[in-house]
Motif scaffolding. Structure first.
Motif, PDB file in Angstrom:
ATOM      1  N   LYS A 191      40.227  42.280  22.823  1.00 45.63           N
ATOM      2  CA  LYS A 191      38.843  42.758  22.816  1.00 45.63           C
ATOM      3  C   LYS A 191      38.534  43.524  24.100  1.00 45.63           C
ATOM      4  CE  LYS A 191      37.308  38.956  19.842  1.00 45.63           C
ATOM      5  NZ  LYS A 191      36.524  37.688  19.782  1.00 45.63           N
ATOM      6  N   TYR A 192      39.053  43.039  25.224  1.00 47.67           N
ATOM      7  CA  TYR A 192      38.879  43.760  26.486  1.00 47.67           C
ATOM      8  C   TYR A 192      39.452  45.167  26.379  1.00 47.67           C
ATOM      9  CZ  TYR A 192      40.553  45.556  30.952  1.00 47.67           C
ATOM     10  OH  TYR A 192      40.875  46.391  31.996  1.00 47.67           O
ATOM     11  N   SER A 193      40.691  45.274  25.874  1.00 46.68           N
ATOM     12  CA  SER A 193      41.317  46.591  25.750  1.00 46.68           C
ATOM     13  C   SER A 193      40.513  47.492  24.820  1.00 46.68           C
ATOM     14  CB  SER A 193      42.754  46.453  25.224  1.00 46.68           C
ATOM     15  OG  SER A 193      43.612  45.904  26.198  1.00 46.68           O
ATOM     16  N   ALA A 194      40.084  46.945  23.677  1.00 48.72           N
ATOM     17  CA  ALA A 194      39.317  47.743  22.716  1.00 48.72           C
ATOM     18  C   ALA A 194      38.020  48.253  23.332  1.00 48.72           C
ATOM     19  CB  ALA A 194      39.031  46.917  21.472  1.00 48.72           C
ATOM     20  N   ASN A 195      37.414  47.457  24.193  1.00 48.23           N
ATOM     21  CA  ASN A 195      36.155  47.845  24.833  1.00 48.23           C
ATOM     22  C   ASN A 195      36.347  48.798  26.014  1.00 48.23           C
ATOM     23  OD1 ASN A 195      34.629  46.283  23.068  1.00 48.23           O
ATOM     24  ND2 ASN A 195      34.727  44.476  24.394  1.00 48.23           N
ATOM     25  N   ASN A 196      37.605  49.041  26.370  1.00 46.70           N
ATOM     26  CA  ASN A 196      37.900  49.923  27.496  1.00 46.70           C
ATOM     27  C   ASN A 196      38.852  51.047  27.075  1.00 46.70           C
ATOM     28  OD1 ASN A 196      36.772  48.712  30.267  1.00 46.70           O
ATOM     29  ND2 ASN A 196      37.336  47.005  28.921  1.00 46.70           N
ATOM     30  N   GLY A 197      38.559  51.616  25.936  1.00 43.23           N
ATOM     31  CA  GLY A 197      39.323  52.774  25.469  1.00 43.23           C
ATOM     32  C   GLY A 197      40.676  52.454  24.888  1.00 43.23           C
ATOM     33  N   GLY A 198      40.943  51.172  24.617  1.00 41.43           N
ATOM     34  CA  GLY A 198      42.234  50.792  24.026  1.00 41.43           C
ATOM     35  C   GLY A 198      43.349  50.685  25.034  1.00 41.43           C
ATOM     36  N   ARG A 199      43.028  50.610  26.304  1.00 45.65           N
ATOM     37  CA  ARG A 199      44.006  50.716  27.376  1.00 45.65           C
ATOM     38  C   ARG A 199      44.686  49.413  27.760  1.00 45.65           C
ATOM     39  NH1 ARG A 199      43.751  52.171  32.469  1.00 45.65           N
ATOM     40  NH2 ARG A 199      45.059  50.363  32.973  1.00 45.65           N
ATOM     41  N   LEU A 200      45.808  49.542  28.448  1.00 43.65           N
ATOM     42  CA  LEU A 200      46.467  48.455  29.161  1.00 43.65           C
ATOM     43  C   LEU A 200      47.532  49.086  30.040  1.00 43.65           C
ATOM     44  CD1 LEU A 200      46.646  45.415  29.654  1.00 43.65           C
ATOM     45  CD2 LEU A 200      48.370  45.285  27.855  1.00 43.65           C
ATOM     46  N   ALA A 201      47.610  48.677  31.284  1.00 43.17           N
ATOM     47  CA  ALA A 201      48.598  49.207  32.214  1.00 43.17           C
ATOM     48  C   ALA A 201      49.981  48.621  31.931  1.00 43.17           C
ATOM     49  CB  ALA A 201      48.180  48.885  33.653  1.00 43.17           C
ATOM     50  N   SER A 202      50.983  49.228  32.504  1.00 41.11           N
ATOM     51  CA  SER A 202      52.327  48.655  32.480  1.00 41.11           C
ATOM     52  C   SER A 202      52.463  47.681  33.637  1.00 41.11           C
ATOM     53  CB  SER A 202      53.385  49.753  32.611  1.00 41.11           C
ATOM     54  OG  SER A 202      53.391  50.284  33.923  1.00 41.11           O
ATOM     55  N   SER A 203      53.394  46.737  33.511  1.00 39.46           N
ATOM     56  CA  SER A 203      53.595  45.783  34.600  1.00 39.46           C
ATOM     57  C   SER A 203      54.198  46.475  35.815  1.00 39.46           C
ATOM     58  CB  SER A 203      54.482  44.624  34.142  1.00 39.46           C
ATOM     59  OG  SER A 203      55.762  45.091  33.760  1.00 39.46           O
ATOM     60  N   ALA A 204      54.863  47.600  35.620  1.00 36.20           N
ATOM     61  CA  ALA A 204      55.402  48.346  36.756  1.00 36.20           C
ATOM     62  C   ALA A 204      54.275  48.880  37.634  1.00 36.20           C
ATOM     63  CB  ALA A 204      56.280  49.494  36.260  1.00 36.20           C
ATOM     64  N   ASP A 205      53.156  49.236  37.019  1.00 35.69           N
ATOM     65  CA  ASP A 205      52.013  49.758  37.759  1.00 35.69           C
ATOM     66  C   ASP A 205      51.035  48.669  38.182  1.00 35.69           C
ATOM     67  OD1 ASP A 205      52.769  52.472  37.668  1.00 35.69           O
ATOM     68  OD2 ASP A 205      51.987  52.663  35.629  1.00 35.69           O
ATOM     69  N   TYR A 206      51.084  47.529  37.490  1.00 39.34           N
ATOM     70  CA  TYR A 206      50.104  46.471  37.745  1.00 39.34           C
ATOM     71  C   TYR A 206      50.871  45.143  37.686  1.00 39.34           C
ATOM     72  CZ  TYR A 206      45.179  44.821  37.707  1.00 39.34           C
ATOM     73  OH  TYR A 206      43.956  44.273  38.023  1.00 39.34           O
ATOM     74  N   ALA A 207      51.519  44.810  38.781  1.00 42.24           N
ATOM     75  CA  ALA A 207      52.470  43.696  38.805  1.00 42.24           C
ATOM     76  C   ALA A 207      51.783  42.339  38.763  1.00 42.24           C
ATOM     77  CB  ALA A 207      53.351  43.792  40.047  1.00 42.24           C
ATOM     78  N   TYR A 208      52.471  41.368  38.179  1.00 37.97           N
ATOM     79  CA  TYR A 208      51.965  40.007  38.072  1.00 37.97           C
ATOM     80  C   TYR A 208      52.074  39.298  39.417  1.00 37.97           C
ATOM     81  CZ  TYR A 208      51.305  35.256  36.306  1.00 37.97           C
ATOM     82  OH  TYR A 208      50.842  33.981  36.075  1.00 37.97           O
ATOM     83  N   THR A 209      51.007  38.585  39.813  1.00 35.15           N
ATOM     84  CA  THR A 209      50.955  37.936  41.130  1.00 35.15           C
ATOM     85  C   THR A 209      50.761  36.426  41.085  1.00 35.15           C
ATOM     86  OG1 THR A 209      48.550  38.211  41.340  1.00 35.15           O
ATOM     87  CG2 THR A 209      49.953  40.040  42.105  1.00 35.15           C
ATOM     88  N   GLN A 210      50.585  35.851  39.903  1.00 38.51           N
ATOM     89  CA  GLN A 210      50.324  34.414  39.738  1.00 38.51           C
ATOM     90  C   GLN A 210      48.961  33.999  40.284  1.00 38.51           C
ATOM     91  OE1 GLN A 210      53.430  31.565  40.548  1.00 38.51           O
ATOM     92  NE2 GLN A 210      55.060  33.055  40.224  1.00 38.51           N
ATOM     93  N   ARG A 211      48.037  34.926  40.412  1.00 36.32           N
ATOM     94  CA  ARG A 211      46.668  34.574  40.812  1.00 36.32           C
ATOM     95  C   ARG A 211      45.705  35.613  40.251  1.00 36.32           C
ATOM     96  NH1 ARG A 211      44.745  37.633  45.047  1.00 36.32           N
ATOM     97  NH2 ARG A 211      46.277  38.930  46.144  1.00 36.32           N
ATOM     98  N   ASP A 212      44.470  35.217  40.068  1.00 27.94           N
ATOM     99  CA  ASP A 212      43.431  36.101  39.550  1.00 27.94           C
ATOM    100  C   ASP A 212      42.831  36.884  40.724  1.00 27.94           C
ATOM    101  OD1 ASP A 212      41.247  37.335  38.409  1.00 27.94           O
ATOM    102  OD2 ASP A 212      40.511  35.542  37.387  1.00 27.94           O
ATOM    103  N   GLY A 213      42.934  38.203  40.668  1.00 27.38           N
ATOM    104  CA  GLY A 213      42.371  39.057  41.698  1.00 27.38           C
ATOM    105  C   GLY A 213      41.252  39.918  41.135  1.00 27.38           C
ATOM    106  N   SER A 214      40.797  40.865  41.910  1.00 27.78           N
ATOM    107  CA  SER A 214      39.748  41.776  41.439  1.00 27.78           C
ATOM    108  C   SER A 214      40.336  42.756  40.424  1.00 27.78           C
ATOM    109  CB  SER A 214      39.142  42.534  42.618  1.00 27.78           C
ATOM    110  OG  SER A 214      40.130  43.307  43.277  1.00 27.78           O
ATOM    111  N   CYS A 215      39.542  43.132  39.457  1.00 24.18           N
ATOM    112  CA  CYS A 215      40.016  43.985  38.371  1.00 24.18           C
ATOM    113  C   CYS A 215      40.325  45.392  38.884  1.00 24.18           C
ATOM    114  CB  CYS A 215      38.964  44.051  37.271  1.00 24.18           C
ATOM    115  SG  CYS A 215      39.463  45.083  35.862  1.00 24.18           S
ATOM    116  N   GLN A 216      41.557  45.837  38.615  1.00 24.17           N
ATOM    117  CA  GLN A 216      42.007  47.167  39.012  1.00 24.17           C
ATOM    118  C   GLN A 216      42.278  48.053  37.792  1.00 24.17           C
ATOM    119  OE1 GLN A 216      42.324  47.935  42.414  1.00 24.17           O
ATOM    120  NE2 GLN A 216      41.392  45.907  42.656  1.00 24.17           N
TER     121      GLN A 216
END
Length: 415
Positions: A191-216
Motif C-alpha cells: 500500500k505504501y508503494s502504491a501510494n507513492n507512484g508504485g515505487r521501491l528502491a533496490s537494496s544496492a541503493d537503500y541498504a538494510y541496517t537492522q534499524r528503523d531510520g528516517s524515510c529516504q
C-alpha cells in the motif's frame, strides 16, 4: 578426548539417534558440548550469564534430542544460534503484528483452481529468488515477506531478478507513527508503494541496517522500472488457493513460530505444537506434491540453508490464512540493470556438474564440530561429512582433506 567417555559409559552399541540423549545424561559431556557450541557460534558470557545460557542450551538440546527420536518425524532438528537465546531475544527475530488483521476469506468454489496449477513449481530452481539474508535482531520480518512476495513476480514480468530494499519499507511505511523494528504487516508495504507512484528502491541503493531510520524513499532511485506496484491481492485462506497463487509467483505468507520451528534443520516439517496466532512473515517460493518451500530471513546458517519445507495437507500453524502478493502494472519500459544475485539453493535438484561424494555420506548427528574429529569413532559413525571422511577408506579423499596414517580421510591438522 571429546566424547570418548560417552563410549565407555554407554557402550559402542548405542543407536546413533540416541547420541545426543547420551551426551545429556552426562553433565561433564554436556558441558563439553556447550563449550564447543559457544566456540562454534563465537559466544562469550560472563560467569553469571553463562549459567543462564547453559540452562537455555540444555533445554533446547533436550528438545532437539527428543524430536529427533520420534520415528514418525519427517524433519530433523539441530542446535543453532537460537539455542542459547532468551524468549525476548528470539522474538526480536520475528516482527509480524497481527493485531487488527483477520484471516483472509475462503475463496468461492470454482471448477478450476489447483488442478490448473502444475504438480510442482520451484521458483528457486528457475533463478527467480534472491539470496537468503538475515534480518537480525530487528522485528522487520514483515518487510522481508513483502519484498520476497514481490521479487519473483517482478522477475516474471520484467525478465530481471531485482533485489529490492526492505530498508525503504522499514523506514517509510510507519514513518512518524512507530518503530518498524517493533513489527508491522506486509500488505502495508504494498500500500505504501502504491501510494507513492508504485515505487521501491533496490537494496544496492537503500541498504538494510537492522534499524528503523528516517524515510529516504524520495531521495533514492526507483528500481521498479518495468512494473509499478498498484495494490495488494489477498489469497484465499485455503491450501488450494495458496498453491494456485504460488504457481504464478512467490507469496508473502505468515505463520506461528514455535520452539520446534526455531530448531528446524532439514526435511519436511509438520508442526503440531503451535497454539496461537501468526508472529512471523516469510516468503513462499515454491511447492511440490509433498511440501511448500518457504524462504526465511534468518540467514543461511538456519534451517535448510535458510529455507524450510512445510508439509502439504497440513495447517502449518496458519500458513494459508494471511497470504498476499502485490498487484503489478507493466510500464512498458525495459529494466536493463542486469540481474541481482540469485539464491544458490536448488530444492530436490541433483548436482550433475561433476563428480560428487557418496550421497549417503552425511553427518548422522548435527551439528558436528571439527574439534571432535580427532576421535576415530566419531569420525566414522557420526561426523563423516564434517570430518572429511566421505571418501571412507577407499578412493580419493575429498578436497581439503588428506589420508592420515590410519587410512581415514581428515583435515590435515587432525591427522
Amino acid at each position: 578426548m571429546m566424547l570418548v567417555l560417552i563410549l565407555a559409559l554407554f557402550g559402542a552399541s548405542l543407536a546413533k539417534e540416541s547420541y545426543l540423549k547420551a551426551v545429556l545424561r552426562s553433565p561433564k559431556e554436556t558441558l563439553k558440548l556447550y563449550d564447543n557450541f559457544k566456540a562454534e557460534q563465537h559466544l562469550a558470557f560472563d560467569r553469571v550469564e553463562d549459567r543462564l545460557r547453559f540452562r537455555l542450551f540444555r533445554k533446547n538440546a533436550e528438545m532437539v534430542a527428543d524430536e529427533n527420536s520420534v520415528d514418525e518425524e519427517t524433519a530433523e532438528f539441530a542446535l543453532n544460534f537460537f539455542s542459547t537465546m532468551t524468549e525476548s531475544e528470539q522474538i526480536s527475530y520475528r516482527g509480524l503484528n497481527v493485531t487488527g488483521h483477520n484471516k483472509n476469506a475462503k475463496p468461492a468454489l470454482r471448477s478450476s483452481g489447483e488442478d490448473a496449477a502444475p504438480a510442482s513449481k520451484l521458483w528457486t530452481n528457475e533463478g527467480k529468488v534472491t539470496a537468503v539474508e538475515n534480518q537480525g535482531r530487528c522485528g522487520s520480518c514483515w518487510t522481508w515477506g513483502a519484498v520476497g512476495g514481490l521479487e519473483t513476480r517482478y522477475a516474471e514480468m520484467s525478465g530481471v531478478l531485482r533485489k529490492f530494499a526492505e530498508q525503504e519499507y522499514l523506514d517509510c511505511v510507519y514513518e512518524g507513527s512507530r518503530d518498524g523494528c517493533n513489527g508491522g504487516w506486509p500488505d502495508d508495504c504494498y500500500k505504501y508503494s502504491a501510494n507513492n507512484g508504485g515505487r521501491l528502491a533496490s537494496s544496492a541503493d537503500y541498504a538494510y541496517t537492522q534499524r528503523d531510520g528516517s524515510c529516504q524513499g524520495s531521495r533514492k532511485p526507483d528500481a521498479m522500472i518495468a512494473a509499478k506496484i498498484r495494490g495488494v491481492r489477498k489469497v484465499g485462506s485455503t491450501e488450494k488457493a495458496n498453491i494456485e497463487a504460488l504457481a504464478s509467483g512467490s507469496l508473502s505468507v505468515a505463520f506461528e513460530v514455535t520452539d520446534k520451528f526455531q530448531q528446524y534443520s532439514k526435511g519436511i516439517l509438520k508442526d503440531t505444537t503451535c497454539t496461537g496466532r501468526p508472529n512471523h512473515a516469510v516468503t513462499a517460493v515454491g511447492y511440490t506434491e509433498d511440501y511448500v518451500l518457504v524462504k526465511n530471513s534468518w540467514g543461511n546458517t538456519w534451517g535448510d540453508s535458510g529455507y524450510v519445507k512445510f508439509a502439504r495437507n497440513h495447517h502449518n500453524c496458519n500458513l494459508w490464512d494471511y497470504s498476499s502478493y502485490p498487484v503489478l502494472a507493466s510500464t512498458g519500459a525495459s529494466d536493463n540493470g542486469g540481474n541481482d544475485e540469485a539464491t544458490n539453493y536448488h530444492a530436490d535438484d541433483e548436482d550433475d556438474s561433476g563428480p560428487a561424494p557418496d550421497p549417503d555420506c552425511v553427518d548422522s548427528y548435527s551439528p558436528c564440530y571439527e574439534s571432535w574429529c580427532d576421535t576415530d569413532w566419531i569420525v566414522e559413525d557420526y561426523c563423516q561429512k564434517t570430518c572429511g571422511n566421505c571418501g571412507g577408506n577407499d578412493g580419493d579423499c575429498l578436497p581439503g582433506t588428506i589420508r592420515c596414517d590410519d587410512g581415514v580421510c581428515r583435515h590435515e591438522h587432525m591427522c
